[in-house]
Scaffold this active site. Sequence first.
Site, PDB file in Angstrom:
ATOM      1  N   ARG A 128      -5.265   3.674 -10.806  1.00  0.00           N
ATOM      2  CA  ARG A 128      -6.341   2.674 -10.799  1.00  0.00           C
ATOM      3  C   ARG A 128      -6.457   2.124  -9.386  1.00  0.00           C
ATOM      4  O   ARG A 128      -5.644   2.442  -8.528  1.00  0.00           O
ATOM      5  CB  ARG A 128      -6.154   1.582 -11.874  1.00  0.00           C
ATOM      6  CG  ARG A 128      -4.779   1.173 -12.252  1.00  0.00           C
ATOM      7  CD  ARG A 128      -3.980   0.466 -11.210  1.00  0.00           C
ATOM      8  NE  ARG A 128      -4.714  -0.606 -10.564  1.00  0.00           N
ATOM      9  CZ  ARG A 128      -4.452  -1.080  -9.377  1.00  0.00           C
ATOM     10  NH1 ARG A 128      -3.451  -0.585  -8.647  1.00  0.00           N
ATOM     11  NH2 ARG A 128      -5.163  -2.060  -8.853  1.00  0.00           N
ATOM     12  N   GLY A 129      -7.507   1.286  -9.197  1.00  0.00           N
ATOM     13  CA  GLY A 129      -7.817   0.846  -7.833  1.00  0.00           C
ATOM     14  C   GLY A 129      -8.895   1.774  -7.291  1.00  0.00           C
ATOM     15  O   GLY A 129      -8.782   3.009  -7.404  1.00  0.00           O
ATOM     16  N   ALA A 130      -9.945   1.189  -6.705  1.00  0.00           N
ATOM     17  CA  ALA A 130     -11.142   1.967  -6.376  1.00  0.00           C
ATOM     18  C   ALA A 130     -10.865   3.198  -5.499  1.00  0.00           C
ATOM     19  O   ALA A 130     -11.230   4.321  -5.879  1.00  0.00           O
ATOM     20  CB  ALA A 130     -12.179   1.042  -5.733  1.00  0.00           C
ATOM     21  N   ARG A 182     -14.843   5.763 -14.984  1.00  0.00           N
ATOM     22  CA  ARG A 182     -14.914   4.293 -14.903  1.00  0.00           C
ATOM     23  C   ARG A 182     -16.183   3.932 -14.133  1.00  0.00           C
ATOM     24  O   ARG A 182     -16.482   4.573 -13.125  1.00  0.00           O
ATOM     25  CB  ARG A 182     -13.669   3.695 -14.212  1.00  0.00           C
ATOM     26  CG  ARG A 182     -12.408   3.792 -15.071  1.00  0.00           C
ATOM     27  CD  ARG A 182     -11.256   3.005 -14.476  1.00  0.00           C
ATOM     28  NE  ARG A 182     -11.370   1.572 -14.728  1.00  0.00           N
ATOM     29  CZ  ARG A 182     -10.584   0.660 -14.145  1.00  0.00           C
ATOM     30  NH1 ARG A 182      -9.647   1.027 -13.290  1.00  0.00           N
ATOM     31  NH2 ARG A 182     -10.734  -0.626 -14.430  1.00  0.00           N
ATOM     32  N   GLN A 196      -2.005  -6.656 -13.104  1.00  0.00           N
ATOM     33  CA  GLN A 196      -1.835  -5.889 -11.854  1.00  0.00           C
ATOM     34  C   GLN A 196      -1.051  -6.694 -10.813  1.00  0.00           C
ATOM     35  O   GLN A 196      -0.300  -6.125 -10.022  1.00  0.00           O
ATOM     36  CB  GLN A 196      -3.211  -5.517 -11.264  1.00  0.00           C
ATOM     37  CG  GLN A 196      -3.938  -4.399 -11.967  1.00  0.00           C
ATOM     38  CD  GLN A 196      -4.867  -4.924 -13.047  1.00  0.00           C
ATOM     39  OE1 GLN A 196      -4.664  -5.998 -13.601  1.00  0.00           O
ATOM     40  NE2 GLN A 196      -5.890  -4.164 -13.371  1.00  0.00           N
ATOM     41  N   ASP A 198     -14.252  -3.325  -5.521  1.00  0.00           N
ATOM     42  CA  ASP A 198     -14.616  -2.093  -6.239  1.00  0.00           C
ATOM     43  C   ASP A 198     -15.985  -1.586  -5.827  1.00  0.00           C
ATOM     44  O   ASP A 198     -16.279  -0.401  -5.941  1.00  0.00           O
ATOM     45  CB  ASP A 198     -14.574  -2.319  -7.745  1.00  0.00           C
ATOM     46  CG  ASP A 198     -13.140  -2.242  -8.212  1.00  0.00           C
ATOM     47  OD1 ASP A 198     -12.410  -3.232  -8.029  1.00  0.00           O
ATOM     48  OD2 ASP A 198     -12.736  -1.160  -8.696  1.00  0.00           O
ATOM     49  N   ASN A 223     -15.177  -7.179  -7.845  1.00  0.00           N
ATOM     50  CA  ASN A 223     -13.722  -6.954  -7.780  1.00  0.00           C
ATOM     51  C   ASN A 223     -13.118  -7.470  -9.082  1.00  0.00           C
ATOM     52  O   ASN A 223     -13.825  -7.991  -9.958  1.00  0.00           O
ATOM     53  CB  ASN A 223     -13.122  -7.651  -6.548  1.00  0.00           C
ATOM     54  CG  ASN A 223     -11.681  -7.227  -6.304  1.00  0.00           C
ATOM     55  OD1 ASN A 223     -11.375  -6.037  -6.301  1.00  0.00           O
ATOM     56  ND2 ASN A 223     -10.774  -8.179  -6.132  1.00  0.00           N
ATOM     57  N   LYS A 224     -11.832  -7.330  -9.206  1.00  0.00           N
ATOM     58  CA  LYS A 224     -11.116  -7.674 -10.434  1.00  0.00           C
ATOM     59  C   LYS A 224     -11.513  -9.047 -10.970  1.00  0.00           C
ATOM     60  O   LYS A 224     -11.640 -10.006 -10.199  1.00  0.00           O
ATOM     61  CB  LYS A 224      -9.612  -7.610 -10.141  1.00  0.00           C
ATOM     62  CG  LYS A 224      -8.683  -7.950 -11.276  1.00  0.00           C
ATOM     63  CD  LYS A 224      -8.943  -7.179 -12.542  1.00  0.00           C
ATOM     64  CE  LYS A 224      -8.954  -5.687 -12.339  1.00  0.00           C
ATOM     65  NZ  LYS A 224      -9.475  -4.950 -13.532  1.00  0.00           N
TER      66      LYS A 224
HETATM   67  O1  MRU Z   1      -8.959  -2.302 -12.899  1.00  0.00           O
HETATM   68  P1  MRU Z   1      -8.320  -1.933 -11.602  1.00  0.00           P
HETATM   69  O2  MRU Z   1      -6.856  -2.183 -11.557  1.00  0.00           O
HETATM   70  O3  MRU Z   1      -8.700  -0.533 -11.164  1.00  0.00           O
HETATM   71  O4  MRU Z   1      -8.983  -2.930 -10.545  1.00  0.00           O
HETATM   72  C1  MRU Z   1      -8.631  -2.810  -9.195  1.00  0.00           C
HETATM   73  C2  MRU Z   1      -9.252  -3.832  -8.321  1.00  0.00           C
HETATM   74  O5  MRU Z   1     -10.040  -4.659  -8.758  1.00  0.00           O
HETATM   75  C3  MRU Z   1      -8.948  -3.738  -6.863  1.00  0.00           C
HETATM   76  O6  MRU Z   1      -8.971  -5.006  -6.259  1.00  0.00           O
HETATM   77  C4  MRU Z   1      -9.999  -2.855  -6.173  1.00  0.00           C
HETATM   78  O7  MRU Z   1     -10.166  -1.656  -6.856  1.00  0.00           O
HETATM   79  C5  MRU Z   1      -9.653  -2.583  -4.768  1.00  0.00           C
HETATM   80  S1  MRU Z   1      -8.253  -1.520  -4.614  1.00  0.00           S
HETATM   81  C6  MRU Z   1      -8.015  -1.260  -2.966  1.00  0.00           C
END
Ligand code: MRU
Length: 351
Positions: free
Chosen positions: A56-58, A99, A200, A241, A251-252
């Site tokens: 996970r993470g963009a 996603r 996270q 994201d 973002n999250k």
């Molecule tokens: O749902 P996730 O864990 O994929 O969400 C991740 C985030 O919101 C991060 O802040 C974002 O993807 C940036 S990662 C460098």
Amino acid sequence: MNAPSDTIPYDRIRALEWTGGRLRLIDQRLLPERLEYLEITTLEAVAAAIRDMVVRGAPAIGIAAAYGVVLGARAHASQSPDRWKALLAPDLERLAAARPTAVNLRWAVDRMSEALPRATEPDALLALARMIHAEDIAGNRRLGAFGAELLPPRAHVITHCNAGALATGGFGTALGVIRAAAGSGGIERVYAGETRPWLQGARLTSWELEQEGIPVMLMADSAAAHLMKSRRVDWVIVGADRVAANGDVANKIGTYALALLARHHGVRFMVAAPTSTFDPKTPNGDAIAIEHRPVEEVLAFRGQRHSAASAAFNPAFDVTPAALVDVLVTERGVIHAPDLERIAAHLQTKS
Ligand code: MRU
């Protein structure tokens, strides 16, 4: 090139690795209790790993998808050497849909897809996937240095979710800034919000910073207002994201609340993201698709119910308006007070 570094400080963690013709992923669902790896051999399994948050993470899901395209190409080429490109095309759409919010996923699949007509064999695509991975790490190191320059000596910062090595090819974005600052002695304290419901912050950011020896203090997400009111906080530093053309940032979930609190308390707000997270085709935050995840994530933790409710609201992301963002930091430099014109000008520049 994509391996952890012995010479760069605080650069020891890799969530993804291409090895022996497979994609090896840290299973992020199991951290911090267990550090286990999944060996992935099919495009479908990559899509499932993205959907189920193994990875996970963009930026990390974009890189995983790039390797997924290679796995798909190899499978089709071994069965239908003359038709592998045509057979791969519908798979790419399924992969990109795993996603919806992180634009890096679509960006990476599009980059692989654009290379398809020129690729004489699947391994030509592997070279590109490796390049996307290496570029992400190199970009994060640059971005980290740009961001660290903005921090005061011995800074106190808040971060949210995990925008670290685990969320990228390596080094991280928000945590890339923190790593770069820690490397030059510029970080005194990192507060990590837990990041309910998937934790996270509690599970991944805390693990990552502890692994690197960067001091981290965990807090409940709801402690942020009191923290900003009662203690020194210089910056909130988060990842993204998707950054819309006008600078609105997805973002999250919980990021928007932190941005509002930061503005109220005079704390600066930094979004650290590579240009692969920028989406000029999305005019503003209202046009960003927000992923809603299964309600079980809120009602229970690892299968254990802790709630009397039978329904839950579980958006995985929110949108912070550009007006609340003091700086956007990319691998190309810093955009102060981001808006449509400044972002368009920034995207014209070269790294
Ligand atoms: O749902 P996730 O864990 O994929 O969400 C991740 C985030 O919101 C991060 O802040 C974002 O993807 C940036 S990662 C460098």
